[in-house]
Write an enzyme that holds these catalytic residues in place. Sequence first.
Site, PDB file in Angstrom:
ATOM      1  N   HIS A 140       1.742   4.494  -2.975  1.00 19.87           N
ATOM      2  CA  HIS A 140       1.796   5.932  -2.827  1.00 19.87           C
ATOM      3  C   HIS A 140       3.301   6.549  -3.185  1.00 19.87           C
ATOM      4  CE1 HIS A 140      -2.024   6.524  -0.364  1.00 19.87           C
ATOM      5  NE2 HIS A 140      -1.474   5.615   0.612  1.00 19.87           N
ATOM      6  N   HIS A 181       1.018  -1.099   0.032  1.00 12.47           N
ATOM      7  CA  HIS A 181      -0.010   0.032  -0.081  1.00 12.47           C
ATOM      8  C   HIS A 181       0.957   1.276  -0.029  1.00 12.47           C
ATOM      9  CE1 HIS A 181      -3.549   2.200   1.769  1.00 12.47           C
ATOM     10  NE2 HIS A 181      -2.375   3.397   2.030  1.00 12.47           N
ATOM     11  N   GLU A 182       1.788   1.391   0.880  1.00  8.42           N
ATOM     12  CA  GLU A 182       2.596   2.593   1.094  1.00  8.42           C
ATOM     13  C   GLU A 182       3.698   2.699  -0.121  1.00  8.42           C
ATOM     14  OE1 GLU A 182       2.332   5.676   3.248  1.00  8.42           O
ATOM     15  OE2 GLU A 182       1.203   3.691   3.747  1.00  8.42           O
TER      16      GLU A 182
HETATM   17 ZN   LIG Z   1      -2.423   5.335   2.328  1.00  9.50          ZN
END
Ligand SMILES: [Zn+2]
Length: 373
Positions: free
Chosen positions: A70, A66-67
Amino acid sequence: MGAIRLGKIFGIEVRLHFSWVIIFFLVGYTLSFFYFPEQYEGLPQSTYITMGLITTFFFFASILFHEMSHSLVARRNGIPIRFITLFVFGGVSSIAKEPDSPNVELKMAAAGPAASLFLGVFFGAVGVVAAVAGAGAPITGVAAYLAFINVLLAAFNLVPGFPLDGGRLLRALIWKLTGSIQRATKIAADFGRGVAVLLIAGGLFLVLTNYLINGLWFIFIGWFLDQAARGSYQQVVVSQALSRVLVRDLMTPDPVTMPDDLTLRRAVDEYFLVHKHSGFPVTRNEEPVGVISLSDIRHVPQGEWDTIRVSQVMEPLGHGAVVEADNHVTDLLTRLHDRETDRLLVVDRNHHIAGIVTNDDIARYLRVQVALR
Ligand SMILES: [Zn+2]
């Protein structure tokens, strides 16, 4: 603070916040001894523990995924990412600057929940395929849990409270409509604090109705979100207030300089005690070579002050200890933060000493600005 360095992925350093160690055990323990035994009865305890460990590992990897999403989208849009810190219920990417436009922010914010949703669907599909192929509860159970937790992660992060991803999306939209990042951040951060209050209230309710552990979780996450919402708003306000300020506007100009061949004894007697500054630029033949502060001298026993010279204990220049007078103060903040130092030497274009700047100078400048408003 309190983070373990794990290594680099795609050139981005990954750090593990100390809270993750606790979370790892807590999640692993809950899954191995409560969740899996209740969901899938009749398996040996060792199987539950194996399921718990594997699930916890993939849970961790999911948050990293997820990170990373980004960060990679940010980097593709010209925003350098220095490192990622994995926190309790997500991660925080340390971005070197705020995005320049709401569109970039939109893409960056959406990348994380999209990645989590993708994983949710992926693990769901793995579970279905495994079930069709006749795999047992250990495999389908792990896949089902990972599908669930990733969808939950996407949903939680989409809550419209800054600095959660949903709050960032909200901020980007308001920013687009109003043209003001500051106002957009204020509104999105207020939403974040509202969500935090709801979480804490919900947590208290759970505690009072005998769901102690779940309740404490809600309270903890709410408190964490509240802190983060406040902090990120202040950060935007400060960086906005400082964005047009140059280093020369708040440095202390023409500082008293100290020759590098001075003994520490004379440095203390003739400089520190006379001029009452806590640090001085050091020169050799009028050229700046370093910075010395009281803390550099404190490490040296007094008996050696007559023999040791300033050049031996000063912090030499280079590695970004110098900042140009015409640089923006925001550069200065990053520099001070990265170097974990409290003062930098300021030079003009010809590399002559123009001044010295400390954390206190920035704080004083901000106090004056606030007082005048
Ligand atoms: Zn996030």
